[in-house]
Design a protein around this motif. Structure first.
Motif, mmCIF file in Angstrom:
data_model
loop_
_atom_site.group_PDB
_atom_site.id
_atom_site.type_symbol
_atom_site.label_atom_id
_atom_site.label_comp_id
_atom_site.label_asym_id
_atom_site.label_seq_id
_atom_site.Cartn_x
_atom_site.Cartn_y
_atom_site.Cartn_z
ATOM 1 N N LEU A 230 7.708 5.384 8.457
ATOM 2 C CA LEU A 230 8.775 5.378 7.463
ATOM 3 C C LEU A 230 9.472 4.011 7.929
ATOM 4 O O LEU A 230 9.925 3.030 6.826
ATOM 5 C CB LEU A 230 9.865 6.450 7.780
ATOM 6 C CG LEU A 230 9.499 7.654 6.938
ATOM 7 C CD1 LEU A 230 10.608 8.687 7.220
ATOM 8 C CD2 LEU A 230 9.596 7.400 5.255
ATOM 9 N N ALA A 231 9.799 3.621 9.084
ATOM 10 C CA ALA A 231 10.564 2.388 9.714
ATOM 11 C C ALA A 231 9.636 1.200 9.113
ATOM 12 O O ALA A 231 9.996 0.115 8.496
ATOM 13 C CB ALA A 231 10.697 2.497 11.242
ATOM 14 N N ASN A 233 7.396 1.161 6.637
ATOM 15 C CA ASN A 233 7.319 1.021 5.317
ATOM 16 C C ASN A 233 8.893 0.020 4.998
ATOM 17 O O ASN A 233 8.759 -0.849 3.884
ATOM 18 C CB ASN A 233 7.635 2.393 4.607
ATOM 19 C CG ASN A 233 6.109 2.928 4.675
ATOM 20 O OD1 ASN A 233 5.114 2.493 5.278
ATOM 21 N ND2 ASN A 233 6.075 4.181 4.534
ATOM 22 N N GLN A 234 10.015 0.561 5.223
ATOM 23 C CA GLN A 234 11.075 -0.222 4.956
ATOM 24 C C GLN A 234 11.537 -1.645 5.485
ATOM 25 O O GLN A 234 11.655 -2.250 4.842
ATOM 26 C CB GLN A 234 12.426 0.596 5.970
ATOM 27 C CG GLN A 234 12.719 1.999 5.083
ATOM 28 C CD GLN A 234 13.337 1.510 3.443
ATOM 29 O OE1 GLN A 234 14.152 1.140 3.302
ATOM 30 N NE2 GLN A 234 12.667 2.443 2.598
ATOM 31 N N SER A 237 9.063 -3.668 3.288
ATOM 32 C CA SER A 237 9.463 -3.857 1.722
ATOM 33 C C SER A 237 10.260 -5.022 1.763
ATOM 34 O O SER A 237 10.365 -5.500 0.369
ATOM 35 C CB SER A 237 10.276 -2.473 1.448
ATOM 36 O OG SER A 237 11.571 -2.470 2.050
ATOM 37 N N GLN A 239 13.566 -4.727 1.865
ATOM 38 C CA GLN A 239 14.838 -4.525 0.997
ATOM 39 C C GLN A 239 15.864 -3.952 1.867
ATOM 40 O O GLN A 239 16.933 -3.564 1.222
ATOM 41 C CB GLN A 239 14.454 -3.151 0.107
ATOM 42 C CG GLN A 239 13.437 -3.432 -0.966
ATOM 43 C CD GLN A 239 13.717 -4.769 -1.936
ATOM 44 O OE1 GLN A 239 14.699 -4.661 -2.499
ATOM 45 N NE2 GLN A 239 12.798 -5.585 -2.066
ATOM 46 N N LEU A 240 15.752 -4.053 3.045
ATOM 47 C CA LEU A 240 16.811 -3.816 4.219
ATOM 48 C C LEU A 240 18.007 -4.907 4.085
ATOM 49 O O LEU A 240 17.500 -6.135 3.599
ATOM 50 C CB LEU A 240 16.113 -3.496 5.418
ATOM 51 C CG LEU A 240 15.406 -2.292 5.711
ATOM 52 C CD1 LEU A 240 14.760 -2.321 7.047
ATOM 53 C CD2 LEU A 240 16.200 -1.061 5.579
#
Length: 409
Positions: A230-231, A233-234, A237, A239-240
């Motif tokens: 999950l980390a 993927n973020q 992305s 988008q963070l």
């Protein structure tokens, strides 16, 4: 203080190797009482420091910050000590028992929520005899097992507000990370029912999407791998939120010779948060990442970018982070991601945007150095912090031969 130090020196000089069990226990009992008394004095002094804003003398906003940086306490221990000091000021019976050595600092910390402003106000509104509660808690702490004291305190706090309003779900959420000596990370946390449902649903989606044949991982390992995914993927992305003009990313520092050497190279690389990993692991990360070359010296990458670049460009920031690791102000433990790059000689005064003229400072201490405090880096690469009156802020412990300085560059 001199007498206390001398007494401790005498105790430390005693040879215990030839003593038997009963003799050692007879020695231990008064030491435990003395330890309780000394802890009470530390807590009482911390409270007076808080009341008088003593931490400001060393450029810190609060005593919890001072304790983290100067006494090297963990954030939890520092906050606990501050809360305990406030509690002793509110609960005289508990304070008297602590001063006498009858109760431990841990017991004071368990009792401390009773003296929190909201709980004191609730007790007054319900006409609870707080003095009686104070006396009872002091007696329980001095005579009953620790688990029983915790039960008594929890029962009292529950009775103060048996129903209560609908709680704000964010108030009960917590997540704490702990980095171990080998660089591995442990964490513990609490989520409300809805937040926990969201978290478990996200992790479970990754677990169920990746179930290869012959998978021998335990359920716990699968969940941990899903959390890391999950980390990933973020981070991938894009988008963070941006951290100090740079997208959040994993940083690994490794010498060029270790990077190109095919050997495993244990302990050859360092992550941005200070963990030590092998060269092999660093090469693995480099397969799917950007590699930036940072050379400290006259023959490497140009780091002195001149006055045209008032805003620090990413290559220079990476070099400053590599050197300083975090805020260089004495006693501050803020990581690099919280920090600005400060010009030691201000831009308006002719200071260049260069590695030599840069220092990492968190927002609070960046403000401090623009209001009288000063940081300097000596020829050995060690940072020093000075108060507006010119005196240097030194970090404990201070040996009689050579006072320990703030931070090694």
């Amino acid at each position: 203080m001199d007498r206390l130090t001398a007494a401790l020196d005498d105790l430390a000089a005693e040879d215990l190797s030839g003593r038997f069990g009963p003799q050692l226990l007879d020695r231990l009992r008064p030491l435990l009482v003395a330890s309780n008394r000394l802890a009470a004095e530390v807590i009482r002094t911390v409270r007076e420091c808080e009341v008088t804003s003593a931490a400001e003398h060393d450029g810190q906003k609060a005593m919890a910050s001072w304790l983290r940086g100067h006494a090297r306490l963990s954030p939890a221990a520092a906050s606990r000590m501050v809360r305990s000091g406030r509690a002793l000021a509110q609960l005289p019976a508990v304070a008297e028992a602590a001063t006498a050595g009858a109760i431990t600092a841990e017991a004071v910390a368990v009792i401390a929520p009773v003296a929190a402003p909201g709980n004191v106000a609730a007790a007054e509104a319900q006409q609870v005899d707080l003095a009686g509660v104070d006396t009872t808690l002091a007696e329980v702490a001095a005579s009953r097992p620790h688990a029983e004291l915790r039960q008594v305190v929890d029962h009292y706090l529950a009775r103060l507000d048996p129903d209560g309003p609908e709680p704000d779900p964010t108030e009960g959420r917590s997540l704490v990370f702990v980095t171990h000596a080998d660089g591995s990370v442990g964490f513990r946390g609490e989520l409300d029912a809805v937040g926990g449902e969201k978290f478990q649903a996200a992790v479970e989606s990754i677990v169920q999407a990746s179930r290869p044949a012959g998978d021998m991982r335990t359920r716990a390992q699968q969940s941990a791998d899903a959390l890391v995914q999950l980390a990933d993927n973020q981070l991938a992305s894009g988008q963070l939120p941006v951290l100090r003009t740079v997208k959040p990313h994993v940083i690994v520092r490794i010498d060029l010779t270790d990077l190109v050497d095919p050997a495993t190279g244990p302990g050859a690389a360092t992550t941005g948060l200070g963990a030590t990993i092998s060269a092999a692991r660093a090469r693995w990360l480099a397969c799917d990442g950007n590699v930036s070359r940072i050379v400290i010296g006259p023959d490497g990458e140009l780091l002195d970018l001149g006055r045209r670049h008032r805003v620090v460009p990413p290559p220079l920031r990476r070099a400053v982070e590599y050197r300083d690791r975090g805020c260089v102000f004495a006693g501050c433990d803020a990581p690099a991601s919280w920090c600005d790059v400060h010009h030691l000689v201000h831009w308006a005064d002719g200071g260049e945007t260069s590695l030599e003229n840069s220092a990492l400072l968190c927002e609070r201490h960046h403000t401090k150095v623009h209001h009288g405090f000063r940081v300097e880096r000596d020829t050995s690469g060690r940072w020093h912090t000075y108060r507006p009156d010119g005196t240097e802020i030194l970090i404990l412990p201070r040996s009689t031969a050579e006072p320990e300085r703030s931070r090694t560059g």
